[in-house]
Design a protein around this motif. Structure first.
Motif, PDB file in Angstrom:
ATOM      1  N   THR A  59       0.811  -1.247   0.104  1.00 34.08           N
ATOM      2  CA  THR A  59      -0.015   0.040  -0.055  1.00 34.08           C
ATOM      3  C   THR A  59       0.801   0.983   0.137  1.00 34.08           C
ATOM      4  O   THR A  59       1.995   1.227   0.292  1.00 34.08           O
ATOM      5  CB  THR A  59      -0.905   0.067   1.139  1.00 34.08           C
ATOM      6  N   ARG A  60       0.260   2.242  -0.181  1.00 36.39           N
ATOM      7  CA  ARG A  60       0.854   3.782  -0.437  1.00 36.39           C
ATOM      8  C   ARG A  60       1.639   4.138   0.835  1.00 36.39           C
ATOM      9  O   ARG A  60       1.166   3.918   2.163  1.00 36.39           O
ATOM     10  CB  ARG A  60      -0.399   4.679  -1.052  1.00 36.39           C
ATOM     11  N   ASP A  61       2.668   4.962   0.661  1.00 33.48           N
ATOM     12  CA  ASP A  61       3.065   5.773   1.659  1.00 33.48           C
ATOM     13  C   ASP A  61       2.560   7.204   1.449  1.00 33.48           C
ATOM     14  O   ASP A  61       1.560   7.425   0.763  1.00 33.48           O
ATOM     15  CB  ASP A  61       4.733   5.937   1.671  1.00 33.48           C
ATOM     16  N   THR A  62       3.116   8.222   2.434  1.00 32.21           N
ATOM     17  CA  THR A  62       2.405   9.522   2.459  1.00 32.21           C
ATOM     18  C   THR A  62       2.681  10.400   0.877  1.00 32.21           C
ATOM     19  O   THR A  62       1.740  11.225   0.713  1.00 32.21           O
ATOM     20  CB  THR A  62       3.127  10.429   3.393  1.00 32.21           C
ATOM     21  N   ASN A  63       3.437   9.914   0.231  1.00 23.46           N
ATOM     22  CA  ASN A  63       3.739  10.387  -0.960  1.00 23.46           C
ATOM     23  C   ASN A  63       3.259   9.599  -2.312  1.00 23.46           C
ATOM     24  O   ASN A  63       3.282   9.789  -3.651  1.00 23.46           O
ATOM     25  CB  ASN A  63       5.009  10.474  -1.443  1.00 23.46           C
ATOM     26  N   GLY A  64       2.485   8.457  -1.811  1.00 29.16           N
ATOM     27  CA  GLY A  64       1.752   7.596  -2.820  1.00 29.16           C
ATOM     28  C   GLY A  64       2.662   6.614  -3.858  1.00 29.16           C
ATOM     29  O   GLY A  64       1.951   5.928  -4.522  1.00 29.16           O
ATOM     30  N   ASN A  65       3.890   6.173  -3.069  1.00 26.70           N
ATOM     31  CA  ASN A  65       4.551   5.340  -3.586  1.00 26.70           C
ATOM     32  C   ASN A  65       4.508   4.018  -2.843  1.00 26.70           C
ATOM     33  O   ASN A  65       3.957   3.943  -1.650  1.00 26.70           O
ATOM     34  CB  ASN A  65       6.073   5.673  -3.501  1.00 26.70           C
ATOM     35  N   TRP A  66       4.888   2.894  -3.590  1.00 24.39           N
ATOM     36  CA  TRP A  66       4.943   1.602  -2.801  1.00 24.39           C
ATOM     37  C   TRP A  66       6.130   1.094  -2.097  1.00 24.39           C
ATOM     38  O   TRP A  66       6.176   0.111  -1.556  1.00 24.39           O
ATOM     39  CB  TRP A  66       4.447   0.565  -3.912  1.00 24.39           C
ATOM     40  N   TRP A  67       7.099   2.187  -2.204  1.00 27.50           N
ATOM     41  CA  TRP A  67       8.278   1.680  -1.519  1.00 27.50           C
ATOM     42  C   TRP A  67       8.943   3.279  -0.835  1.00 27.50           C
ATOM     43  O   TRP A  67       8.642   4.357  -1.532  1.00 27.50           O
ATOM     44  CB  TRP A  67       9.464   1.004  -2.113  1.00 27.50           C
ATOM     45  N   ALA A  68       9.770   2.861   0.107  1.00 29.04           N
ATOM     46  CA  ALA A  68      10.240   4.137   0.707  1.00 29.04           C
ATOM     47  C   ALA A  68       9.818   4.368   2.313  1.00 29.04           C
ATOM     48  O   ALA A  68      10.284   3.627   3.113  1.00 29.04           O
ATOM     49  CB  ALA A  68      10.168   5.403   0.056  1.00 29.04           C
ATOM     50  N   ASN A  69       8.603   4.396   2.406  1.00 27.94           N
ATOM     51  CA  ASN A  69       7.768   4.399   3.724  1.00 27.94           C
ATOM     52  C   ASN A  69       8.536   5.242   4.992  1.00 27.94           C
ATOM     53  O   ASN A  69       8.306   4.791   5.916  1.00 27.94           O
ATOM     54  CB  ASN A  69       7.841   2.959   3.898  1.00 27.94           C
ATOM     55  N   ASP A  70       9.230   6.417   4.293  1.00 27.94           N
ATOM     56  CA  ASP A  70       9.860   7.164   5.330  1.00 27.94           C
ATOM     57  C   ASP A  70       9.534   8.767   5.262  1.00 27.94           C
ATOM     58  O   ASP A  70      10.188   9.561   5.705  1.00 27.94           O
ATOM     59  CB  ASP A  70      11.327   6.939   5.390  1.00 27.94           C
ATOM     60  N   GLY A  71       8.699   8.932   4.309  1.00 29.98           N
ATOM     61  CA  GLY A  71       8.327  10.249   4.020  1.00 29.98           C
ATOM     62  C   GLY A  71       8.940  10.919   2.762  1.00 29.98           C
ATOM     63  O   GLY A  71       8.870  12.218   2.524  1.00 29.98           O
ATOM     64  N   THR A  72       9.999  10.168   2.134  1.00 30.11           N
ATOM     65  CA  THR A  72      10.747  10.675   1.085  1.00 30.11           C
ATOM     66  C   THR A  72      10.107  10.591  -0.056  1.00 30.11           C
ATOM     67  O   THR A  72       9.284   9.571  -0.153  1.00 30.11           O
ATOM     68  CB  THR A  72      11.981   9.976   1.000  1.00 30.11           C
ATOM     69  N   ASN A  73      10.061  11.604  -0.920  1.00 34.89           N
ATOM     70  CA  ASN A  73       9.277  11.669  -2.024  1.00 34.89           C
ATOM     71  C   ASN A  73      10.037  11.147  -3.147  1.00 34.89           C
ATOM     72  O   ASN A  73      10.868  11.712  -3.792  1.00 34.89           O
ATOM     73  CB  ASN A  73       8.801  12.972  -2.553  1.00 34.89           C
TER      74      ASN A  73
END
Length: 380
Positions: free
Chosen positions: A239-253
């Motif tokens: 599922t998405r992170d705060t930026n809509g990505n499926w990977w990173a999950n640390d607030g990094t765009n």
């Protein structure tokens, strides 16, 4: 070149078809081409080399498929160890010996893959498997190679499709496959069906609507912490992170415009462009994700009567809905269609074809964690 005969004792013998030497119709290629998806149309023994995606094209190493062109909009092509890929050969690239292989997931009970194992070859190690039951309407499986700890090093989509595949030409530029990637028919004489959904930039097919796992399991979990985590878990929708990505999950765009087109280093818009297919492209041999201009010309006026989809250029596009970025659940099945392209933009999203019974939009934009359909285009 397309198969070998292996004597198994006494007078028994089996033919083993090398999928990297066959095109989408089953015809023999003049030289090897690898992919993340291979098509089978009958029972039998098959094999594929332990090579990342399209790491070999026309018999040669295709380094462009995994080489990052430095830009603020690109990312490295990572392997399962979360290191930059530097060789198309999985064992050589990782320095890890592959010791096992298995079926991770199948989406229909009548698609049976057994006798999965690794064997040495003159090119590299090969993954070999037996299709003992062919689904009458089509089916999908994910098979993987593993290291000594049981960790998945890479996986491939095996698309079982017992019908003839072809392409059609749109606007004299694009030769488009006549069905979605991973298509499974509703019935033998039906134009309708369903297919896996894909998160933008990933190679892995997500379980199609109306299907359940016959082998293995399909899971939905939170945003991945790395690309490596998704490679290790090809049966998981992240599922998405705060930026809509499926990977990173640390607030990094994180911007990864190059994951389905290695040459895309900036916002290129939705014009025509020649795609540099990558090791993360989910399409079969000879095909890639469409560029942003591919679906221009599609409209409600030239698509016929809407009936769970439109018919453009005499080929049906199913309104197969999408998987939501928030929870991975389905929405819009039968009423809305979403088809990814390679084109990305600066706001962190990618372009796609959208349609419903009233509207056709050839190039909308949204975040990459959605699960949309894929319609492959033949490489030129």
């Amino acid at each position: 070149n397309c198969y070998i005969k292996v004597y198994t004792g006494g007078y028994s013998m089996k033919e083993i078809y090398d999928l990297s030497m066959l095109d989408y119709t089953g015809s023999v290629l003049q030289s090897r081409e690898t992919a993340n998806c291979y098509i089978v149309s009958d029972t039998g023994y098959y094999e594929l080399p332990l090579v990342y995606g399209c790491g070999i094209v026309d018999g040669n190493t295709n380094s462009a498929s995994y080489t990052q062109i430095s830009s603020s909009y690109t990312q490295p092509f990572f392997n399962y160890l979360n290191r930059q890929i530097n060789s198309p050969f999985i064992e050589e690239d990782t320095g890890i010996t592959a010791v096992g292989a298995s079926v991770v997931l199948t989406d229909t009970a009548d698609f049976v893959i057994d006798d999965v194992y690794l064997t040495d070859g003159d090119l590299c190690k090969f993954l070999r498997f037996h299709v003992s039951s062919m689904p009458s309407l089509g089916g999908n499986a994910t098979i993987a190679v593993k290291d000594e700890t049981g960790q998945i090093m890479w996986s491939w989509h095996i698309w079982a499709y017992p019908f003839t595949l072809s392409t059609f030409t749109h606007t004299n530029k694009y030769n488009i496959l006549d069905v979605n990637l991973g298509w499974v028919k509703d019935s033998a004489d039906s134009k309708k069906g369903t297919s896996p959904h894909y998160q933008w930039g990933r190679k892995d097919p997500m379980l199609r609507s109306g299907a359940s796992a016959a082998v293995g399991s399909f899971n939905i979990t939170s945003c991945a912490t790395s690309v490596a985590a998704t490679i290790q878990n090809p049966n998981v929708f992240n599922t998405r992170d705060t930026n809509g990505n499926w990977w990173a999950n640390d607030g990094t765009n994180v911007k990864f415009f190059n994951y389905w087109d290695a040459s895309q280093t900036q916002d290129v818009g939705t014009g025509h462009r020649r795609i540099v297919k990558t090791v993360y492209d989910p399409c079969p041999v000879g095909f890639h994700i469409p560029c942003g201009a591919t679906f221009f010309g599609f409209s409600t006026s030239n698509g016929g009567t809407f009936d769970q989809g439109y018919t453009w250029d005499n080929n049906f596009f199913q309104a197969d809905g999408f998987r939501r970025r928030e929870d991975g659940e389905f929405e819009g099945v039968g009423s809305k269609g979403f088809y990814w392209t390679t084109a990305s933009r600066r706001l962190g999203g990618s372009h796609y074809l959208y349609f419903n019974s009233d509207t056709v939009e050839p190039s909308l934009n949204n975040t990459r964690s959605f699960g949309f359909s894929v319609r492959p285009v033949a490489r030129s």
